[in-house]
Each structure stands twice: as structure tokens, then as C-alpha cells.
Design a protein around this motif. Structure first.
Motif, PDB file in Angstrom:
ATOM      1  N   SER A 128       2.848 -13.129  -7.104  1.00 27.34           N
ATOM      2  CA  SER A 128       2.175 -12.244  -7.344  1.00 27.34           C
ATOM      3  C   SER A 128       2.423 -10.836  -6.544  1.00 27.34           C
ATOM      4  O   SER A 128       2.339 -11.165  -5.273  1.00 27.34           O
ATOM      5  N   VAL A 129       2.882  -9.669  -7.025  1.00 30.10           N
ATOM      6  CA  VAL A 129       3.238  -8.556  -6.226  1.00 30.10           C
ATOM      7  C   VAL A 129       2.112  -7.466  -6.610  1.00 30.10           C
ATOM      8  O   VAL A 129       2.062  -7.052  -7.920  1.00 30.10           O
ATOM      9  N   SER A 130       1.160  -7.026  -5.719  1.00 29.31           N
ATOM     10  CA  SER A 130       0.259  -5.753  -6.160  1.00 29.31           C
ATOM     11  C   SER A 130       0.730  -4.597  -5.471  1.00 29.31           C
ATOM     12  O   SER A 130       1.503  -4.610  -4.098  1.00 29.31           O
ATOM     13  N   PHE A 131       0.483  -3.516  -5.900  1.00 28.61           N
ATOM     14  CA  PHE A 131       0.971  -2.144  -5.547  1.00 28.61           C
ATOM     15  C   PHE A 131      -0.466  -1.302  -5.612  1.00 28.61           C
ATOM     16  O   PHE A 131      -1.151  -1.344  -6.563  1.00 28.61           O
ATOM     17  N   ARG A 132      -0.848  -0.710  -4.331  1.00 24.66           N
ATOM     18  CA  ARG A 132      -1.970  -0.165  -4.243  1.00 24.66           C
ATOM     19  C   ARG A 132      -1.988   1.252  -3.785  1.00 24.66           C
ATOM     20  O   ARG A 132      -1.223   1.569  -2.617  1.00 24.66           O
ATOM     21  N   ARG A 133      -2.445   2.212  -4.575  1.00 27.09           N
ATOM     22  CA  ARG A 133      -2.555   3.811  -4.058  1.00 27.09           C
ATOM     23  C   ARG A 133      -3.590   3.814  -2.811  1.00 27.09           C
ATOM     24  O   ARG A 133      -4.588   3.494  -3.179  1.00 27.09           O
ATOM     25  N   LEU A 134      -2.984   4.573  -1.828  1.00 25.42           N
ATOM     26  CA  LEU A 134      -4.023   4.917  -0.703  1.00 25.42           C
ATOM     27  C   LEU A 134      -4.386   6.222  -0.955  1.00 25.42           C
ATOM     28  O   LEU A 134      -3.887   7.061  -1.533  1.00 25.42           O
ATOM     29  N   ALA A 182       0.880  -1.092  -0.037  1.00 27.76           N
ATOM     30  CA  ALA A 182       0.058  -0.004   0.001  1.00 27.76           C
ATOM     31  C   ALA A 182       0.929   1.257  -0.169  1.00 27.76           C
ATOM     32  O   ALA A 182       1.702   1.455   0.762  1.00 27.76           O
ATOM     33  N   ILE A 183       0.833   2.068  -1.076  1.00 25.56           N
ATOM     34  CA  ILE A 183       1.949   3.229  -1.180  1.00 25.56           C
ATOM     35  C   ILE A 183       0.923   4.553  -0.998  1.00 25.56           C
ATOM     36  O   ILE A 183      -0.249   4.665  -1.645  1.00 25.56           O
ATOM     37  N   ARG A 184       1.237   5.321   0.137  1.00 26.78           N
ATOM     38  CA  ARG A 184       0.673   6.503   0.223  1.00 26.78           C
ATOM     39  C   ARG A 184       1.258   7.645  -0.629  1.00 26.78           C
ATOM     40  O   ARG A 184      -0.004   8.397  -1.018  1.00 26.78           O
ATOM     41  N   ASP A 185       2.308   7.788  -0.901  1.00 30.63           N
ATOM     42  CA  ASP A 185       2.708   8.895  -1.849  1.00 30.63           C
ATOM     43  C   ASP A 185       2.385   8.639  -3.323  1.00 30.63           C
ATOM     44  O   ASP A 185       3.047   7.633  -3.848  1.00 30.63           O
ATOM     45  N   GLY A 186       1.607   9.548  -3.823  1.00 30.63           N
ATOM     46  CA  GLY A 186       1.213   9.359  -5.246  1.00 30.63           C
ATOM     47  C   GLY A 186       2.399   9.378  -6.103  1.00 30.63           C
ATOM     48  O   GLY A 186       2.573   8.574  -7.517  1.00 30.63           O
ATOM     49  N   SER A 187       3.640  10.047  -5.930  1.00 30.06           N
ATOM     50  CA  SER A 187       4.593  10.092  -6.789  1.00 30.06           C
ATOM     51  C   SER A 187       5.449   8.950  -6.817  1.00 30.06           C
ATOM     52  O   SER A 187       5.797   8.438  -7.650  1.00 30.06           O
ATOM     53  N   ASP A 188       5.423   8.105  -5.613  1.00 31.64           N
ATOM     54  CA  ASP A 188       6.110   6.873  -5.548  1.00 31.64           C
ATOM     55  C   ASP A 188       5.325   5.905  -6.249  1.00 31.64           C
ATOM     56  O   ASP A 188       5.821   5.017  -7.016  1.00 31.64           O
ATOM     57  N   PHE A 189       3.992   5.952  -6.066  1.00 32.04           N
ATOM     58  CA  PHE A 189       3.020   4.948  -7.009  1.00 32.04           C
ATOM     59  C   PHE A 189       3.441   5.126  -8.332  1.00 32.04           C
ATOM     60  O   PHE A 189       3.711   4.047  -9.092  1.00 32.04           O
ATOM     61  N   ASP A 190       3.518   6.368  -8.904  1.00 31.07           N
ATOM     62  CA  ASP A 190       3.544   6.547 -10.261  1.00 31.07           C
ATOM     63  C   ASP A 190       4.909   6.368 -10.754  1.00 31.07           C
ATOM     64  O   ASP A 190       4.907   5.739 -11.999  1.00 31.07           O
ATOM     65  N   ARG A 191       5.939   6.461  -9.756  1.00 30.20           N
ATOM     66  CA  ARG A 191       7.267   5.752 -10.272  1.00 30.20           C
ATOM     67  C   ARG A 191       7.407   4.537 -10.627  1.00 30.20           C
ATOM     68  O   ARG A 191       7.973   4.068 -11.319  1.00 30.20           O
ATOM     69  N   LEU A 192       6.717   3.593  -9.966  1.00 32.12           N
ATOM     70  CA  LEU A 192       6.531   2.459  -9.946  1.00 32.12           C
ATOM     71  C   LEU A 192       5.811   1.705 -11.080  1.00 32.12           C
ATOM     72  O   LEU A 192       6.056   0.894 -11.782  1.00 32.12           O
ATOM     73  N   ALA A 193       4.548   2.372 -11.236  1.00 37.71           N
ATOM     74  CA  ALA A 193       3.385   1.982 -11.964  1.00 37.71           C
ATOM     75  C   ALA A 193       3.856   2.216 -13.519  1.00 37.71           C
ATOM     76  O   ALA A 193       3.737   1.192 -14.246  1.00 37.71           O
TER      77      ALA A 193
END
Length: 86
Positions: A80-86, A48-59
Motif C-alpha cells: 500500500s502506497v499513500s500520498f498525503r498533501r501537507l 507527504a507532499i508539500r507542493d500542491g501541484s505535485d500532489f495533483d499531478r500524482l492524484a
């Protein structure tokens, strides 16, 4: 995440200077190949990723849609590795 400690065949990762949130190792996996779904072991994990820029950098490099709130990837052993934007 930052690497907080290294050992031969292992890395320990954390956020915010904590000693480690995640430990990764390959100590008994030489030649293991993909995970057998009929055997006990790690099958999936979600971050679960709180920082939107970190999420975008991975996505982006993993091909997630620009407006995605969650995306999945599969690591080389089939986990399976999931990434979720909080």
C-alpha cells in the motif's frame, strides 16, 4: 523525485540533489509474486507532499477526487502506497 543512480535491477531516487532518499531494487524478487502478509517485509509507505501541484499531478491519473488531501494506491506486489498533501 529524480533518479540519482542506476544499477542493473535498481534505481535510487531523491529530491533536491541528495544522493538518495529511496532505493528500489528487484535483486531477489524474480518470480516473487504478491507480498505474503504473514512474512516480515514492507507492508505500506506514505509520502507527504508539500507542493500542491505535485500532489495533483500524482492524484489525477490514480483516480483521486479533485479535493482529496490523501489517496492510496497498491503497487504490483501488494504494498500500500499513500500520498498525503501537507
Amino acid at each position: 523525485m529524480d533518479i540519482t543512480h542506476r544499477r542493473p535491477g535498481a534505481r535510487f531516487l531523491s529530491w533536491g540533489g541528495y544522493h538518495h532518499h529511496i532505493g528500489l531494487n528487484a535483486w531477489n524478487s524474480a518470480g516473487a509474486g504478491p507480498r505474503d502478509p504473514d512474512v516480515t517485509g514492507l507492508e505500506a509507505m506514505t509520502f507527504a507532499i508539500r507542493d500542491g501541484s505535485d500532489f495533483d499531478r500524482l492524484a489525477r491519473p490514480l483516480g483521486a477526487a479533485a479535493d482529496a488531501t490523501e489517496f492510496q494506491a497498491r503497487e504490483p506486489f501488494g504494498i500500500s502506497v499513500s500520498f498525503r498533501r501537507l
